[in-house]
Design a protein around this motif. Structure first.
Motif, PDB file in Angstrom:
ATOM      1  N   ILE A 124       0.784  -1.295   0.085  1.00 45.08           N
ATOM      2  CA  ILE A 124      -0.016  -0.039  -0.067  1.00 45.08           C
ATOM      3  C   ILE A 124       1.001   1.304   0.006  1.00 45.08           C
ATOM      4  CG2 ILE A 124      -0.226   0.528   2.355  1.00 45.08           C
ATOM      5  CD1 ILE A 124      -3.419   0.555   1.591  1.00 45.08           C
ATOM      6  N   GLY A 125       2.251   1.048   0.369  1.00 43.37           N
ATOM      7  CA  GLY A 125       3.108   2.252   0.073  1.00 43.37           C
ATOM      8  C   GLY A 125       3.012   3.334   1.470  1.00 43.37           C
ATOM      9  N   LYS A 126       2.583   2.532   2.768  1.00 45.58           N
ATOM     10  CA  LYS A 126       2.647   3.363   3.821  1.00 45.58           C
ATOM     11  C   LYS A 126       3.371   2.444   4.997  1.00 45.58           C
ATOM     12  CE  LYS A 126      -1.583   5.778   2.443  1.00 45.58           C
ATOM     13  NZ  LYS A 126      -2.711   6.474   2.774  1.00 45.58           N
ATOM     14  N   PRO A 127       3.775   3.349   5.941  1.00 47.64           N
ATOM     15  CA  PRO A 127       4.325   2.323   7.178  1.00 47.64           C
ATOM     16  C   PRO A 127       3.117   1.901   8.224  1.00 47.64           C
ATOM     17  CG  PRO A 127       4.311   4.797   7.508  1.00 47.64           C
ATOM     18  CD  PRO A 127       3.951   4.784   6.209  1.00 47.64           C
ATOM     19  N   ILE A 128       3.655   0.791   8.783  1.00 50.92           N
ATOM     20  CA  ILE A 128       2.680   0.205   9.472  1.00 50.92           C
ATOM     21  C   ILE A 128       1.953   1.095  10.649  1.00 50.92           C
ATOM     22  CG2 ILE A 128       2.481  -1.900  11.208  1.00 50.92           C
ATOM     23  CD1 ILE A 128       4.336  -3.586   9.491  1.00 50.92           C
ATOM     24  N   ILE A 145     -10.468   1.280   3.570  1.00 54.49           N
ATOM     25  CA  ILE A 145     -10.817   1.784   2.222  1.00 54.49           C
ATOM     26  C   ILE A 145     -10.079   3.160   1.743  1.00 54.49           C
ATOM     27  CG2 ILE A 145     -12.889   2.522   0.616  1.00 54.49           C
ATOM     28  CD1 ILE A 145     -14.517   0.665   2.019  1.00 54.49           C
ATOM     29  N   SER A 146     -10.087   3.917   2.657  1.00 57.64           N
ATOM     30  CA  SER A 146      -9.441   5.253   2.583  1.00 57.64           C
ATOM     31  C   SER A 146      -7.921   5.148   2.358  1.00 57.64           C
ATOM     32  CB  SER A 146      -9.591   6.139   3.707  1.00 57.64           C
ATOM     33  OG  SER A 146      -8.978   5.714   4.981  1.00 57.64           O
ATOM     34  N   GLN A 147      -7.515   4.171   2.849  1.00 55.41           N
ATOM     35  CA  GLN A 147      -5.948   3.816   2.910  1.00 55.41           C
ATOM     36  C   GLN A 147      -5.506   3.483   1.445  1.00 55.41           C
ATOM     37  OE1 GLN A 147      -3.558   4.887   4.964  1.00 55.41           O
ATOM     38  NE2 GLN A 147      -5.406   6.010   5.976  1.00 55.41           N
ATOM     39  N   MET A 148      -6.672   2.798   0.894  1.00 55.08           N
ATOM     40  CA  MET A 148      -6.360   2.013  -0.354  1.00 55.08           C
ATOM     41  C   MET A 148      -6.355   2.984  -1.866  1.00 55.08           C
ATOM     42  SD  MET A 148      -8.205  -1.482  -0.292  1.00 55.08           S
ATOM     43  CE  MET A 148      -7.982  -3.057   0.659  1.00 55.08           C
ATOM     44  N   GLU A 149      -6.965   4.091  -1.497  1.00 53.54           N
ATOM     45  CA  GLU A 149      -7.226   5.336  -2.312  1.00 53.54           C
ATOM     46  C   GLU A 149      -7.936   4.611  -3.463  1.00 53.54           C
ATOM     47  OE1 GLU A 149      -4.082   7.682  -2.916  1.00 53.54           O
ATOM     48  OE2 GLU A 149      -3.584   7.914  -0.724  1.00 53.54           O
ATOM     49  N   VAL A 150      -9.203   4.024  -3.491  1.00 52.64           N
ATOM     50  CA  VAL A 150     -10.018   3.338  -4.399  1.00 52.64           C
ATOM     51  C   VAL A 150     -11.034   4.141  -4.875  1.00 52.64           C
ATOM     52  CG1 VAL A 150      -9.399   1.068  -3.520  1.00 52.64           C
ATOM     53  CG2 VAL A 150     -11.408   2.228  -3.012  1.00 52.64           C
ATOM     54  N   ASP A 151     -11.342   3.924  -6.300  1.00 50.35           N
ATOM     55  CA  ASP A 151     -12.451   4.813  -6.827  1.00 50.35           C
ATOM     56  C   ASP A 151     -13.819   4.114  -6.392  1.00 50.35           C
ATOM     57  OD1 ASP A 151     -12.992   2.357  -8.186  1.00 50.35           O
ATOM     58  OD2 ASP A 151     -12.017   2.945 -10.008  1.00 50.35           O
ATOM     59  N   ALA A 152     -14.870   4.669  -6.719  1.00 48.02           N
ATOM     60  CA  ALA A 152     -16.249   4.370  -6.112  1.00 48.02           C
ATOM     61  C   ALA A 152     -16.747   2.790  -6.538  1.00 48.02           C
ATOM     62  CB  ALA A 152     -17.482   5.321  -6.762  1.00 48.02           C
ATOM     63  N   GLU A 199     -11.141  -9.444  -6.946  1.00 51.02           N
ATOM     64  CA  GLU A 199      -9.946  -8.641  -7.404  1.00 51.02           C
ATOM     65  C   GLU A 199     -10.454  -7.095  -7.232  1.00 51.02           C
ATOM     66  OE1 GLU A 199      -8.676  -9.486 -11.140  1.00 51.02           O
ATOM     67  OE2 GLU A 199      -8.776 -11.558 -10.999  1.00 51.02           O
ATOM     68  N   VAL A 200      -9.647  -6.071  -6.709  1.00 51.74           N
ATOM     69  CA  VAL A 200      -9.715  -4.759  -6.700  1.00 51.74           C
ATOM     70  C   VAL A 200      -8.340  -4.117  -7.236  1.00 51.74           C
ATOM     71  CG1 VAL A 200     -11.319  -4.723  -4.781  1.00 51.74           C
ATOM     72  CG2 VAL A 200      -8.911  -4.536  -4.506  1.00 51.74           C
ATOM     73  N   THR A 201      -8.790  -2.663  -7.749  1.00 54.58           N
ATOM     74  CA  THR A 201      -7.760  -2.017  -8.204  1.00 54.58           C
ATOM     75  C   THR A 201      -7.581  -0.828  -7.387  1.00 54.58           C
ATOM     76  OG1 THR A 201      -8.401  -2.404 -10.450  1.00 54.58           O
ATOM     77  CG2 THR A 201      -6.862  -0.573 -10.107  1.00 54.58           C
ATOM     78  N   ILE A 202      -6.449  -0.465  -6.675  1.00 51.77           N
ATOM     79  CA  ILE A 202      -6.161   0.422  -5.754  1.00 51.77           C
ATOM     80  C   ILE A 202      -5.110   1.487  -6.374  1.00 51.77           C
ATOM     81  CG2 ILE A 202      -6.741  -1.127  -4.005  1.00 51.77           C
ATOM     82  CD1 ILE A 202      -3.394  -0.112  -3.808  1.00 51.77           C
ATOM     83  N   ASN A 203      -4.827   2.562  -5.690  1.00 46.79           N
ATOM     84  CA  ASN A 203      -4.043   3.604  -5.888  1.00 46.79           C
ATOM     85  C   ASN A 203      -3.017   3.784  -4.726  1.00 46.79           C
ATOM     86  OD1 ASN A 203      -4.966   4.596  -8.346  1.00 46.79           O
ATOM     87  ND2 ASN A 203      -6.811   5.330  -7.358  1.00 46.79           N
ATOM     88  N   LYS A 204      -1.637   3.479  -4.897  1.00 44.96           N
ATOM     89  CA  LYS A 204      -0.809   3.451  -3.753  1.00 44.96           C
ATOM     90  C   LYS A 204      -0.401   5.113  -3.493  1.00 44.96           C
ATOM     91  CE  LYS A 204       2.794   1.086  -3.779  1.00 44.96           C
ATOM     92  NZ  LYS A 204       4.161   0.290  -4.178  1.00 44.96           N
ATOM     93  N   SER A 205       0.004   5.150  -2.255  1.00 49.05           N
ATOM     94  CA  SER A 205       0.292   6.668  -2.035  1.00 49.05           C
ATOM     95  C   SER A 205       1.031   7.472  -3.031  1.00 49.05           C
ATOM     96  CB  SER A 205       1.197   6.623  -0.600  1.00 49.05           C
ATOM     97  OG  SER A 205       2.305   6.082  -0.707  1.00 49.05           O
ATOM     98  N   GLU A 209       0.785   5.282  -8.068  1.00 49.53           N
ATOM     99  CA  GLU A 209       1.019   4.314  -8.894  1.00 49.53           C
ATOM    100  C   GLU A 209      -0.363   3.263  -8.655  1.00 49.53           C
ATOM    101  OE1 GLU A 209       3.893  -0.008  -9.492  1.00 49.53           O
ATOM    102  OE2 GLU A 209       4.332   1.859  -7.990  1.00 49.53           O
ATOM    103  N   ARG A 210      -1.088   2.601  -9.652  1.00 53.33           N
ATOM    104  CA  ARG A 210      -2.184   2.064  -9.831  1.00 53.33           C
ATOM    105  C   ARG A 210      -1.629   0.393  -9.691  1.00 53.33           C
ATOM    106  NH1 ARG A 210      -7.424   3.307 -11.006  1.00 53.33           N
ATOM    107  NH2 ARG A 210      -8.883   1.748 -11.957  1.00 53.33           N
ATOM    108  N   ARG A 211      -2.511  -0.410  -8.884  1.00 53.01           N
ATOM    109  CA  ARG A 211      -2.092  -1.712  -8.811  1.00 53.01           C
ATOM    110  C   ARG A 211      -3.297  -2.504  -8.675  1.00 53.01           C
ATOM    111  NH1 ARG A 211       3.267  -2.228  -9.912  1.00 53.01           N
ATOM    112  NH2 ARG A 211       3.393  -4.020  -8.595  1.00 53.01           N
ATOM    113  N   HIS A 212      -3.026  -3.722  -9.119  1.00 56.15           N
ATOM    114  CA  HIS A 212      -4.139  -4.784  -9.148  1.00 56.15           C
ATOM    115  C   HIS A 212      -3.975  -5.863  -7.983  1.00 56.15           C
ATOM    116  CE1 HIS A 212      -5.930  -3.510 -12.919  1.00 56.15           C
ATOM    117  NE2 HIS A 212      -4.617  -3.211 -13.519  1.00 56.15           N
ATOM    118  N   TRP A 213      -4.907  -5.941  -7.029  1.00 57.01           N
ATOM    119  CA  TRP A 213      -4.595  -6.895  -5.983  1.00 57.01           C
ATOM    120  C   TRP A 213      -5.800  -8.037  -6.098  1.00 57.01           C
ATOM    121  CZ3 TRP A 213      -4.427  -3.761  -0.735  1.00 57.01           C
ATOM    122  CH2 TRP A 213      -2.982  -2.922  -0.777  1.00 57.01           C
TER     123      TRP A 213
END
Length: 801
Positions: free
Chosen positions: A484-488, A497-504, A526-532, A535-539
């Motif tokens: 996710i690109g953030k410290p623990i 959900i807010s930490q993943m920065e996903v669309d609606a 499967e979901v598509t998230i945005n890193k901090s 960068e767009r990633r598929h999980w």
């Protein structure tokens, strides 16, 4: 418990006291009866004399009555000691003497006195009949009735009366003597009550009681009849020697000789009794001899206590002692048994070996352990602390397990302390010493491996996150933080959900999955998230409900895999599968290692606990036996849990050996090996098919369903039905029972690992999860229909091959 007769009550005592008390009770009853008979004889004579006196006076009374009704009676009648009354034919008193006035509390000279009104209502009908007899016969003897008196209350009386006639022979009055028999009646009633009480005591005694006259059984209580299976009528045709024998004949002959000489009238010995059904029992037989006034034997009373269990227990105890002796001699634990004064009672060769003692174990008996402790304390690294610890343990007298001791030579011992109480009285203690030097080293190695595997999990290539029911992050591993690109520290407590920065669209997918977890459903998505960093990633996320100790869903656990490369580079799919398989293999190998390492000490604990229970269950109290049983059950449950986890972890990895499987034979084999209560029947509807599948997996499926069904039936007649129907693509099987049923809230939960219904400690919660994994491999489905109290039907399908 032994029971004896004592003043109409049942109380614990010894056999000799039993017979003495019974004899005294019988003698008291004989004396009471004899006194009552003498009293009745005396009173009968007095009544007879009074009757003659009445006849002599009848002429004078008749003359007096004919001249003037109600005139005074002759002074001679007034001097009669017993109450004397003259009445007319309506029972109205014409005259009475002073004794009658005093007894009845009425005076006919000052008030009208009617005898019929004094009769108790319970005696009205009897009085009417008696009065008719008086009119017919002219005299009545021993008429007993209850009267109401004015001063003395209710009294039982005996009346002897005769009619008085006029010159024409017509009855004009009646005269009678009244005698108070209240005390006699009460004595008689008391004797009858005592006899009834004694009969009740004898019939309800837990001891068999037999009355013997001339060596023949003349009376036997129900307990004796039940012991031997004979009726009392059948026993009256037999003697005690006909239904039993004495193993020590010489002893019995000596006792008979002593009894014949009158030297002993009481003795007890053990007889072997032959029951009517051909079986035998051992009875402790106490015999009391009752003699008449001439010293001759009148009868004998035998009291029989069934001691078959005690005799068998003695034999088992002897066998147990032999086993214990052999066991101690071959144990790999050093055993030291001390009495309450710290003197050695028993030890074994292993104990001597552990402490370098050259004496033989049998020569150690009686040694003072307090003095020996000072001699051997320097064997240990901290001698004074060790001595203080021993004294503290002995002061508390409480169970101590796995107390660790380090020796100066580098060895490590584990010591168990078991206090011994008999009837709550301290009788000593048992020390058990085990050399755990190698085991301790192994534990250290195991802990190191555990830390290593924990590190693997924390740093594995899968992101792990635990989420609560509100979507808040409770725990993540390093990989998740990297993904996710953030410290623990920043992620813990934040909204996932807010930490993943996903669309609606992806936020809606995640929210929908959270609702499934609350409904006890697991899923992968499967979901598509945005890193901090944008960068767009598929999980790929695999989520499952997380439960508390009560089975309540408290959130979810998700395993996250970054599949961005797979999405972008489908050619790398094979490498990813290989990586996942390697990871799963590592986990399976870990499961095998942990299973083996855990089962080995479990088997040792189970064996030791079983031996302890077998050897000491007769010596331990209920609490001790209960604790040992609970230990065995917990060990058994742990073993099942470990086996279940191993099976669960290998279900999908095992290669399927598909071949023709006759399901009818599978059901037959299962019913022969599983425990089926006597009240439960397993029935197959029609003929089950022959399917192409792995026989072991099919056996696992049906064994889980049938095992659950037969033990959860609370009806007096249990029925488990197995059936099947064919669809175009699948075989659909059914297992139905008429048991307790399953609440609807558990219909999905029971197919998840570690989930079971209720508080059944024997259930590992793995069986049905294995079933579901097997059915999934055959592209089938499993579901159930159930009503609480009515029963449950499990359905599952297997795809045709």
């Amino acid at each position: 418990m032994k029971l004896v007769l004592r003043c109409g009550l049942i109380s614990p005592s010894m056999d000799k006291v039993d017979n003495a008390i019974l004899q005294r009770a019988l003698e008291r009853e004989k004396r009471a009866r004899k006194a009552a008979e003498q009293l009745l004889e005396k009173k009968s004579k007095e009544l007879y004399d009074a009757s003659l006196h009445l006849k002599e006076s009848n002429g004078r009374l008749e003359a007096m009555l004919s001249k003037e009704r109600g005139s005074h009676i002759d002074l001679s009648f007034a001097n009669i000691i017993d109450p004397y009354v003259v009445m007319d034919m309506t029972t109205k008193v014409i005259n009475m003497n002073a004794s009658a006035k005093e007894f009845l509390g009425f005076d006919h000279e000052h008030e009208e006195v009617v005898l019929a009104s004094m009769v108790h209502e319970d005696y009205h009908e009897y009085t009417t009949t008696s009065f008719k007899t008086l009119l017919d016969v002219g005299i009545i003897k021993n008429y007993n009735v209850k009267l109401y008196t004015r001063k003395k209350g209710e009294k039982f009386v005996n009346i002897n009366a005769s009619l008085i006639y006029d010159e024409t022979g017509k009855p004009i009055a009646a005269q009678g003597v009244i005698r108070d028999i209240t005390k006699e009646y009460e004595i008689k009633q008391l004797l009858e009550d005592q006899k009834k009480q004694q009969d009740i005591i004898v019939e309800n005694s837990s001891l068999g009681i037999v009355l013997i006259v001339d060596d023949k059984i003349v009376k036997a209580n129900s307990t004796f009849c039940d012991l031997l299976g004979y009726s009392e009528y059948e026993l009256k045709k037999l003697s005690l020697d006909d239904v039993s024998i004495i193993e020590d004949v010489s002893l019995y002959e000596d006792i008979l000789a002593e009894t014949a000489r009158g030297h002993t009238d009481k003795f007890a010995l053990t007889r072997k009794f032959f029951k009517q059904d051909g079986t035998t029992l051992y009875g402790k037989t106490s015999v009391s001899t009752v003699r008449n006034d001439q010293g001759e034997i009148a009868y004998k009373v035998a009291m029989v206590e069934d001691i078959t269990k005690d005799k068998l227990s003695e034999e088992r105890l002897r066998a147990s002692e032999e086993r214990l002796s052999k066991l101690l001699g071959n144990l790999q634990n050093g055993i030291l048994l001390e009495d309450e004064h710290r003197k050695i009672v028993l030890t074994n060769a292993k104990f001597c070996t552990l402490f370098g003692i050259t004496s033989k174990p049998e020569n150690m008996k009686g040694v003072d352990c307090q003095k020996s402790l000072d001699k051997f304390k320097n064997y240990f690294k901290e001698p004074e602390a060790m001595v203080a610890r021993v004294n503290e343990i002995l002061r508390r007298k409480e169970l101590v397990l796995s107390d660790e001791l380090e020796l100066v030579d580098g060895r490590t011992f584990e010591r168990d302390y078991i206090p011994l109480f008999i009837d709550d009285e301290y009788k000593g203690h048992l020390w058990s010493y085990t050399d755990v030097t190698l085991a301790k080293s192994y534990r250290r190695s195991l802990e190191a491996q555990k830390e290593k595997y924990s590190s693997i999990i924390a740093n594995m290539n899968l992101g792990l996150a635990e989420i609560d029911n509100h979507g808040k992050i409770l725990m993540v591993n390093n990989r998740y933080a990297e993904m996710i690109g953030k410290p623990i520290s920043e992620l813990i407590g934040a909204d996932v959900i807010s930490q993943m920065e996903v669309d609606a669209e992806n936020a809606a997918i995640i929210a929908q999955q959270f609702q499934k977890r609350k409904q006890n459903r697991s899923d992968s998505y499967e979901v598509t998230i945005n890193k901090s960093n944008g960068e767009r990633r598929h999980w790929l996320i695999s989520g499952a409900p997380n439960y508390d100790e009560r089975g309540k869903v408290i959130g979810s656990i998700g395993v996250h895999l970054d599949i961005t490369k797979q999405k972008l580079l489908e050619l790398q799919t094979k490498d990813l599968v290989t990586e996942l398989e390697a990871s799963n293999k590592s986990l399976q190998e870990y499961a095998h290692i942990v299973s083996h390492d855990l089962k080995s000490p479990l088997r040792s604990v189970s064996a030791l606990a079983s031996w302890l229970y077998d050897d000491y269950k007769d010596r331990l109290d209920d609490s001790g036996r209960y604790n040992l049983k609970m230990m065995l059950e917990k060990v058994e449950g742990m073993d099942k849990l470990i086996s279940g986890i191993l099976k669960y972890s290998t279900v999908n990895s095992d290669a399927l050996d598909n071949r023709d499987v006759d399901v009818n034979k599978v059901i037959q084999e299962i019913t022969e090996i599983i425990f089926i209560p006597d009240h439960v029947k397993v029935v197959v509807q029609g003929t089950l098919p022959i399917i192409l599948a792995d026989k072991t997996k099919v056996h696992q499926l049906f064994q889980n369903f049938l095992s659950n069904a037969v033990v959860n039936i609370d009806k007096t007649e249990g029925l488990v039905t197995v059936g099947c129907k064919e669809t175009p693509t699948h075989w659909q099987f059914m297992v139905r029972d008429n048991g307790v049923g399953i609440p609807k809230e558990y219909h999905q939960k029971i197919f998840q690992i570690f989930q079971s219904i209720g508080n059944n400690e024997r259930s590992t919660g793995i069986g049905l999860s294995i079933v579901k994994k097997i059915i999934d491999r055959y592209e089938g489905d499993v579901w159930l229909e159930s009503e609480v109290g009515e029963g449950t039907t499990f359905f599952f399908t297997i795809k045709k091959q």
